[in-house]
Design a protein around this motif. Structure first.
Motif, PDB file in Angstrom:
ATOM      1  N   TYR A 496       0.607  -0.831  -0.176  1.00 16.76           N
ATOM      2  CA  TYR A 496       0.163  -0.369  -0.377  1.00 16.76           C
ATOM      3  C   TYR A 496       0.748   1.196  -0.022  1.00 16.76           C
ATOM      4  O   TYR A 496       0.260   2.446   0.075  1.00 16.76           O
ATOM      5  CB  TYR A 496      -1.055  -0.067   1.044  1.00 16.76           C
ATOM      6  N   SER A 498       2.910   2.688  -1.896  1.00 18.30           N
ATOM      7  CA  SER A 498       3.126   3.664  -3.733  1.00 18.30           C
ATOM      8  C   SER A 498       1.680   5.069  -2.841  1.00 18.30           C
ATOM      9  O   SER A 498       2.050   6.188  -3.148  1.00 18.30           O
ATOM     10  CB  SER A 498       2.321   3.100  -4.444  1.00 18.30           C
ATOM     11  N   ARG A 499       0.812   4.818  -2.023  1.00 19.01           N
ATOM     12  CA  ARG A 499      -0.193   5.912  -2.260  1.00 19.01           C
ATOM     13  C   ARG A 499       0.782   6.993  -1.534  1.00 19.01           C
ATOM     14  O   ARG A 499      -0.007   8.493  -1.217  1.00 19.01           O
ATOM     15  CB  ARG A 499      -1.609   5.584  -1.247  1.00 19.01           C
ATOM     16  N   GLN A 500       1.358   7.100  -0.258  1.00 19.21           N
ATOM     17  CA  GLN A 500       2.682   8.157   0.283  1.00 19.21           C
ATOM     18  C   GLN A 500       1.757   8.923   1.056  1.00 19.21           C
ATOM     19  O   GLN A 500       1.837   9.849   0.738  1.00 19.21           O
ATOM     20  CB  GLN A 500       3.375   8.386  -0.622  1.00 19.21           C
TER      21      GLN A 500
END
Length: 508
Positions: A496, A498-500
């Motif tokens: 998850y 990559s949402r940062q």
């Protein structure tokens, strides 16, 4: 790379060079927040370092010493107020909507934390605290002054705690870097640190960030005045509780883990706050280092001044209680709330917390409560107190998260059944399952510090009672089994990451 450079410098050159690596790396990590933010941080470091050094060089009898101290703290307060609240702009008349329009202003990252960090250091320099005196010993030459500034820069700007804390005192940091253990490499520090980081990442990325869409949906609907099913309103309020808990807990765990990998133990900033039995216990578990700084600079002086005034004027018990306890608590929590930012919701939140804390202190100090404690079961009393606490903290955090005071009261109306026939806003199964998992972890599992407490993972800011299952505490070992568990948490987080999304407290 930073960790490798740190240990290379530490083992081949010494403490000063290793701390210079930390200071340099911290400034580099802070640079993406903007060159102006870096400049402001460096100026703050130079001002506080210079004032502290001068305070130690001056005799206590020097009348200008107090003036210099006031100027140093004045700079800290003024810079925080200007850059966080734009007070100067407001006074000049360029912004007439101070409490509602401030959200759109870019605030230098971490300014609240590193300003309080340095304010505490400056206060210690003023009273000649032992560690501060030791820290500045032999800094009269330019070379010694340079290395002292690098050590000070590492102390204040160390990247794991720069943005969201914990706020550390020098007497907690300095003895560690002076010890023989600091100049050696201990693999256990790496193992403990990685365990903390894997747990913290999982809390933030997997739990908090997956709860966030439900929170945004419900509070966005409340801000728009939409009619909601009471169940959905409660799910939104409870989801924000869980999101904020795991977001801040995740950061706190990662900060402790990163510090431990560099051979440092930092003060504990988060210790199962939803297991508290009241608001006073809660603030000994939530943002603990901020609580102690605010108490030191605000509540304690106000309470002492109020008590002295009442004693001198021989006031009756009621005004004595008001001036020595109630008013200091109201001011303390109002400042603590406005520290998060300038908004009417924070004003209302601070008022709620202040009244609650004053009422709780009054009740717990009463003879009737003490008699009740003797005649009732501790277990039953704990259940009742935690149930009351849970309801009140849920409502006050809903105010804290709401877009406006009106939106908060609209949400309250929906929560308590104003619209039983409202249409369904979202599918309930997944949010309810997420909440069940989140609160099961909160109430049934040990926190990360309890899990690894045999390895002294953090300094205890306050001594707090643990209400978790005893057999689950101190079960962590640096073993292949726990390494596999940490790997599973890390892989789940990477799915998850990559949402940062930013940490919630990063905005404060």
């Amino acid at each position: 790379m930073t960790l490798i450079a740190f240990y290379l410098a530490l083992l081949t050159r010494g403490r000063n060079e290793a701390l210079l690596v930390i200071f340099t790396a911290s400034i580099i990590f802070y640079a993406p927040y903007g060159i102006s933010s870096v400049f402001l941080l460096l100026v703050a470091l130079l001002v506080n370092f210079g004032v502290s050094n001068a305070l130690l060089a001056m005799d206590d009898s020097n009348p200008y010493r107090r003036v210099l101290y006031g100027c140093g703290q004045g700079y800290n307060i003024a810079s925080l107020c200007y850059f966080k609240y734009k007070i100067v702009t407001v006074l000049l008349g360029d912004n007439n909507d101070f409490l509602t329009d401030i959200a759109g202003v870019a605030i230098p990252a971490g300014i609240s934390f590193y300003t309080f960090h340095q304010a505490a250091f400056l206060a210690d320099a003023y009273v000649r605290e032992k560690s501060v005196v030791e820290f500045f010993a032999g800094t009269r030459s330019l070379r010694a002054g340079f290395w002292a500034f690098c050590r000070y820069g590492a102390f204040v700007s160390f990247f794991p705690q720069l943005i969201i804390g914990p706020i550390t005192y020098l007497h907690e940091f300095h003895p560690q870097v002076k010890s023989r253990k600091f100049i050696s490499f201990d693999p256990l520090n790496i193992a403990v640190g990685l365990a903390f980081i894997s747990i913290g990442m999982f809390k933030k990325v997997v739990i908090a960030d997956n709860i966030a869409p439900t929170v945004d949906l419900v509070f966005g609907a409340a801000g728009a005045g939409a009619v909601m099913d009471p169940a959905h309103a409660w799910i939104g309020a409870l989801s924000y509780m869980a999101q904020l808990y795991f977001d801040f807990s995740g950061y706190s765990d990662m900060a402790l883990g990163l510090a431990r990998m560099f051979g440092l133990r930092y003060p504990l900033n988060f210790y199962s706050p939803f297991k508290a039995n009241g608001i006073l216990d809660y603030y000994r578990r939530w943002n603990m280092t901020l609580t102690r700084v605010i108490a030191r600079f605000l509540f304690t002086p106000l309470s002492i001044a109020g008590t002295r005034y009442c004693a001198v004027h021989r006031l009756s018990p009621l005004p004595t209680q008001v001036l020595s306890l109630w008013l200091p608590m109201l001011i303390n929590f109002q400042v603590l709330s406005l520290w998060h930012g300038a908004a009417w919701t924070f004003v209302a939140f601070g008022l709620m917390q202040g009244v609650w804390s004053a009422a709780e202190a009054q009740i717990r100090g009463s003879k009737k409560y003490k008699r009740m404690c003797k005649s009732t079961s501790p277990f039953f009393r704990l259940l009742v107190e935690r149930a009351i606490f849970f309801m009140l903290i849920c409502l006050s955090l809903a105010m804290f998260r709401s877009e406006s005071v009106g939106a908060a009261f609209h949400l309250y109306a929906q929560m308590f059944g104003a619209s039983l026939d409202a249409p369904s806003a979202f599918e309930m199964r997944e949010p309810v399952l997420m909440l069940f998992c989140a609160f099961s972890i909160i109430y049934l599992m040990p926190n990360a510090v309890e899990l690894m407490r045999r390895y002294r993972p953090a300094m205890m800011t306050y001594e707090n009672e643990s209400y978790g299952f005893a057999f689950l505490r101190s079960i962590w070992r640096p073993s292949w089994g726990w390494a596999a568990f940490a790997a599973i948490l890390t892989i789940s987080s990477l799915h998850y990451v990559s949402r940062q999304p930013p940490f919630l407290y990063q905005g404060f």
